[in-house]
Design an enzyme around this catalytic site. Structure first.
Site, PDB file in Angstrom:
ATOM      1  N   LEU B 232     -17.686 -23.322  19.442  1.00 22.14           N
ATOM      2  CA  LEU B 232     -16.636 -23.088  17.584  1.00 22.14           C
ATOM      3  C   LEU B 232     -16.469 -21.241  19.403  1.00 22.14           C
ATOM      4  O   LEU B 232     -16.828 -20.934  19.539  1.00 22.14           O
ATOM      5  CB  LEU B 232     -17.569 -21.675  16.699  1.00 22.14           C
ATOM      6  CG  LEU B 232     -16.620 -21.265  16.235  1.00 22.14           C
ATOM      7  CD1 LEU B 232     -15.362 -22.632  15.580  1.00 22.14           C
ATOM      8  CD2 LEU B 232     -17.265 -21.315  15.438  1.00 22.14           C
ATOM      9  N   ASP B 233     -15.144 -21.640  19.359  1.00 22.73           N
ATOM     10  CA  ASP B 233     -13.908 -20.305  19.581  1.00 22.73           C
ATOM     11  C   ASP B 233     -14.755 -20.430  20.944  1.00 22.73           C
ATOM     12  O   ASP B 233     -14.288 -18.753  21.840  1.00 22.73           O
ATOM     13  CB  ASP B 233     -14.359 -18.951  19.248  1.00 22.73           C
ATOM     14  CG  ASP B 233     -13.969 -19.154  17.644  1.00 22.73           C
ATOM     15  OD1 ASP B 233     -12.686 -20.112  17.466  1.00 22.73           O
ATOM     16  OD2 ASP B 233     -13.999 -18.618  16.933  1.00 22.73           O
ATOM     17  N   GLU B 234     -15.362 -21.073  21.861  1.00 27.26           N
ATOM     18  CA  GLU B 234     -16.243 -21.114  23.248  1.00 27.26           C
ATOM     19  C   GLU B 234     -14.893 -22.103  24.358  1.00 27.26           C
ATOM     20  O   GLU B 234     -15.668 -21.938  25.611  1.00 27.26           O
ATOM     21  CB  GLU B 234     -17.687 -21.782  23.632  1.00 27.26           C
ATOM     22  CG  GLU B 234     -18.315 -20.047  22.653  1.00 27.26           C
ATOM     23  CD  GLU B 234     -18.378 -19.103  23.737  1.00 27.26           C
ATOM     24  OE1 GLU B 234     -17.715 -18.930  24.893  1.00 27.26           O
ATOM     25  OE2 GLU B 234     -18.715 -17.767  23.243  1.00 27.26           O
TER      26      GLU B 234
END
Lengths: 289, 289, 289, 289
Positions: B232-234
Site C-alpha cells: 500500500l502506497d509503496e
C-alpha cells in the site's frame, strides 16, 4: 585509469539521420555515450544536440577527434563545439554594491559545487574587496563616476576587455553589476556573458524592478538570468524563478526576498553554462538539463 | 498525407552503441526521428530510451517493422514496446465519494487535452452517476459494504476484471477510489494502474493523510501519483507536487487545498502514461517529459 | 526622534475580549499598534497574538510597561514575552563540515539583512575557521571523535553551554551540525535552538536523507527547519520548502540541489525567530509572517 | 443553536486606537471575535481590517448592529461592509469557447467547496450549454459577431446587466470570456468582477499571451486573476501563480499547461472574494488569507 571525456554540442538544420550519423561517428572512434539529449524545433526546423561521451579507446587522440569530426560537421552543416569535460571554464565575476550573488557564487566555487576558475573579480565599487580577498581572488576596482562621459566609460570597459584577454575568460557573470554596458562590449560578449535581472522578465525591465513590482501589486516576484545583448534586459532567457509575496510587504521587503531567488537563478544559469547545457536558438535558449 | 507515427520505448543492460543501433534501424527503415530521449542509470547499469518517429517511406508496414525490430531487440536484450502514436489508450476510471479528480480527468478528455477512450467508470458508490451520464460514459456501480467478507470483495473485483477484459483496458486510474485492492488484483494491474495518494509520499501513508499532516504541523502538503502495487502506497512514484499551508488551517482546509494538487498531479501522470513517457526502473520511474 | 518599539507575543486559553483588553492596555499607555496578528486554534481552544507597537508617549518607561502589563497578563492567564524591537538577538552558529548554510547566514548578517549579533561560531571540525575569521567572529573548535565515549560528548557540550552563558545566547542555530545532542542539552535548548534537516519531514528522518530520497524515487526533495527537541527530527516544524528533481539525478545531485533549499529554509526560520514571529502551539508552530 | 456570524471589512485613514475601538464595539455588543486581521499601509497611511465574529448574545439584532456600528464608522471615517457570514454570494459566470475554468468552478460549487449561488451562466457561444445543463443552471446565449457594431455590443451588454439586476448578482466572473467589455460596463462592475488573464501580468497583456510567452522564451508561464477595470489587463491583481515550462514546448503546450494554473488562480480569487478577504488599496489589493 579514467578516460578522457568530452561534451559535444551542435545545432543544424533539421534533417533525417543526424543522431545516427553522430552516434555512428562516436562508435567508430571508440567513444561511449554517457548522456545525450536532442531537440528538434518544429517551428524553426532547427536541430540541437548535446552528447557527453568518453573516449575509451586509447588510440583516439584529441586532435584526431576534432579533425575528423570537423569533416562530418561540414557535411551536416553543423555549428558545433567540442569541450573537454574536465576543463574548468574561466569566469570573470562583476559586481557593484549588492553582493549576495557574488558571495553565493564564490562559496559554490570554493566548496567544489561549481567547477570553474575565477581569476578575477571586477567592481566599480570597493564594497567587496575584503570578500574577494577572503577567497584569495584578485579584485579589480574599476570605478565609474555617475554621469561619467562616454570616454571614461569606454576606457573602463577597455580595462575589462584587457582582463578578459589576459585571463582567457570563457564567461563573464554580471552578478548585480549595475552599469549598462556599451553596445561594443555587448557585441563582444555575445553568448558569453550572463546577467541576473531582479524581475520576472519581460515584466519590470530597467531600473528599480522591485519598486515597480510593488507599485503594480504583483503576488509573486521573480528573477531572470539571461545572456547579455545590446537590448537592455532583452537577451535570451536562461532561467527564471519566483517567490510569493503579499500586500504587507514594501519594496524593500520584496528586494530582500528577491535576493534569494536571484542567487539560485544565477547559480543555475552559470552551472548550466559551465556544463555546456545551454544552446542558443535565435532569441531563445535550449537548456539540456 | 500524414505518415504513421510510433513511439518506441525500451530498456536494457547498458552497453556501447545502443543509440547508434536503434537510430540505424530506423534510418534503414525510412523512419524519421521526431523526438528522442535516453537515460543510462549509472547505479543499475540499465539503459532507457523513448523514440517518437514517423514511418515516412510508404513501403514500411506495421507488421514488418515489428518483426524486424524484434530481431534487433533480441540481439541487444531489449525489453521494448512499440506503440501506434495515434492510437488512444483505453482507460477505466474508478472513484468513490470524492470526485474532483474524476471531474478533472473527464473534462480534459472531453476537451481533447487527454487523448484517451474512457469506456467505463466504476464506483463503489452512486455519487457520480450523473456526472458520468453527462459525459455519456457507462457507469458501473459495484458496491462493497464496509467490512464485507473476503468473498464479496473478490466477487466485486472479478467484475472489475471482467470490465477490463471486455473493454480491453490499457490503464486503470484510481481517482480517489478508497478501497484497498486484493493482492491478486494488484498483481494483475502491475504497471497499468495509477493511484493518487493525497500526501507527499513517503510521508503520511495510509488513511487520513491530511489529518496526519495537520497533526505533524507541516508547512507544505502534497499529493503523489504512483503505480499500484501490493504494498500500500509503496508503488513507484510517477509525479508529486505540493502546496503551501499555514498554522491557521485545519485538516479540512488542508484537504480542500490538497484537492487542487491531487488533480494536477494525477492528470500529469495519466498524460505521461498515455504518451508512453513512463518507464519503470525497479521501484522507481524514469519519466521522459 | 524615534519612539521605543516593542514586540509583544502571547498565548492563552481562548476567551472573549482578549484583543480588546490588550489593545486597550496599549491605548491607555500611549502606545500605537504598528502591526498585529492573532490566531485562535479551534482544536486546542488556545489563542495566540503578536503585536508590534511604538511607545509614543514620553512618559511610558520600559519598566512600568512591563510591570503593569504583568498584572493584565495574570488576569488573562497569558504566557507572554515583551521584546525590545530594536535589540539584536544573540545567535550561536554551529556547523560541521558542510558550510553553505553557515556561509549564507553570515552574509545575511554582514549585509544587514539579518539583525543579530553572532558572538561565536562552534564547530567539531576546522573546515570553516577561515570563513569565520573573514567575518571576524570567534571560532571555537570543539572536536568530538567518532564513537567518543559519553563523557567526552558531555564535556564537549559543557563547553557549548559555557559559551551560551558567557555570550548570553538567545538562539542556537544548528547549521548542518552533524552531531546528535544529548537529552540534557536538548532540554536546555527547548524553544531556543533551530536545526535544519535536509529532507521534507516527516519523510527521511535520520542519516543520509538524500540517499533515502533517491532510493524511494521521489520527484521533489525538501528541507525542514525545526526546533530541536530530544526526539530526533521530531521537533515542531518552523518552515519547509522543496525543489523538483528527476530520475536522471543521483543522490549526490539531489544533495547539491537540496543545499539551495536548506539555505533559504533555515534563513527564513532564523529571521522569523529574530523577529519574534514564531510561537509554539504544542508540537506545532504558529508563524505570524 | 448556532449564533449569527458576520464578517466586517473596513478601511480608513490610519489612526491610533482603531483596533481597540472596533474590538470594544464588538465586546459591548456581545460579539466574540473568531478571526481578525489588519494591515496598516505605511506608504498610503491607510488601515485595513477584516473581522469574523459571532453575535453570541441573543439580544443583538442584525439591524441594531448595523445602525450602531454606522455611528462608530462615521467617527472613524470608515469605509466598511458588514456581511452575513452564512449568506451565499450570487455569482454570474461568463465564458466563451474555452471552458476549463467554468468546469472547475462548477464542480467546486456542486461539491460544496465554493459556497455560492450561480443563478446564470452567460456565453457568446453555445459550447458549454450542455455543461451548464448538467449542473441545472440556466444558460444564456448572448452571441456577438466578430466585428459587430458598437450598438450590437451595447445591446448585448444591456442584457448582461439585466441578468445581473434580475438575479441580484454580487460577483461576475469572466472565466475565459473573450470579449472586451465597454467602458460603461467596466465602470458598473468596479470591484465586483474578476477576470482570469492567461499570463503573469504585467507581462504579455492583450491577445494570445501564450504565443507571446513562447516567442520571448520565458521559463515559467503564469496566470493572473484581477478585478476588471476599464484599462485592459490593468486592474488590481488578486492572485497569480506560475508553472515551469521548457524549450521543447510550443505555444499550444504552454497553453495546455497554463490551463491548470488558470483554474487554480481563478478559483482562489473567487473563494477569497466570497469569503470577503479582498480589500482594494488603490490599484492594489489587500488579501487577508
Amino acid at each position: 585509469m579514467t578516460h578522457p571525456e568530452y561534451i559535444l554540442t551542435l545545432s543544424c538544420p533539421d534533417q533525417r539521420g543526424i543522431v545516427h550519423r553522430v552516434s555512428g561517428f562516436l562508435a567508430e572512434h571508440g567513444c561511449n555515450i554517457l548522456d545525450s539529449a536532442q531537440f528538434g524545433d518544429q517551428e524553426t526546423q532547427r536541430f540541437f544536440m548535446r552528447v557527453h561521451f568518453a573516449a575509451e579507446d586509447a588510440g583516439v587522440g584529441d586532435a584526431a577527434l576534432r579533425t575528423e569530426f570537423a569533416q562530418l560537421a561540414d557535411t551536416l552543416r553543423l555549428e558545433w563545439n567540442l569541450h573537454d569535460a574536465h576543463a574548468k571554464p574561466r569566469v570573470l565575476l562583476m559586481v557593484s554594491k549588492i553582493g549576495h550573488c557574488l558571495n553565493d557564487l564564490l562559496f559554490r566555487y570554493k566548496s567544489g559545487l561549481l567547477p570553474v576558475e575565477i581569476p578575477a573579480i571586477v567592481s566599480n565599487h570597493m564594497d567587496f574587496y575584503q570578500l574577494a580577498a577572503s577567497y584569495n581572488i584578485p579584485f579589480h576596482h574599476l570605478p565609474l563616476a555617475t554621469g561619467a562621459p562616454e570616454a571614461a566609460k569606454l576606457a573602463q570597459e577597455a580595462r575589462i576587455v584587457d582582463l578578459m584577454n589576459t585571463h582567457q575568460i570563457d564567461l563573464v557573470v554580471l552578478a548585480r553589476y549595475m552599469q549598462i554596458l556599451s553596445p561594443d562590449l555587448c557585441a563582444r560578449l555575445k553568448g558569453k556573458a550572463i546577467n541576473i535581472h531582479h524581475s520576472f522578465l519581460p515584466s519590470f525591465k530597467g531600473a528599480r524592478p522591485y519598486a515597480q513590482a510593488h507599485k503594480r501589486g504583483v503576488k509573486l516576484i521573480g528573477a531572470t538570468a539571461h545572456f547579455v545583448t545590446g537590448d537592455l534586459d532583452e537577451g535570451p532567457i536562461i532561467e527564471q524563478d519566483v517567490e510569493r509575496v503579499d500586500h504587507a510587504m514594501d519594496a524593500e521587503t520584496l528586494s530582500a526576498i528577491g535576493r534569494d531567488v536571484e542567487c539560485v537563478v544565477l547559480a543555475r544559469a552559470v552551472k548550466w553554462f559551465v556544463e555546456h547545457r545551454i544552446l542558443q536558438n535565435g532569441d531563445r535558449t535550449v537548456i539540456f538539463k
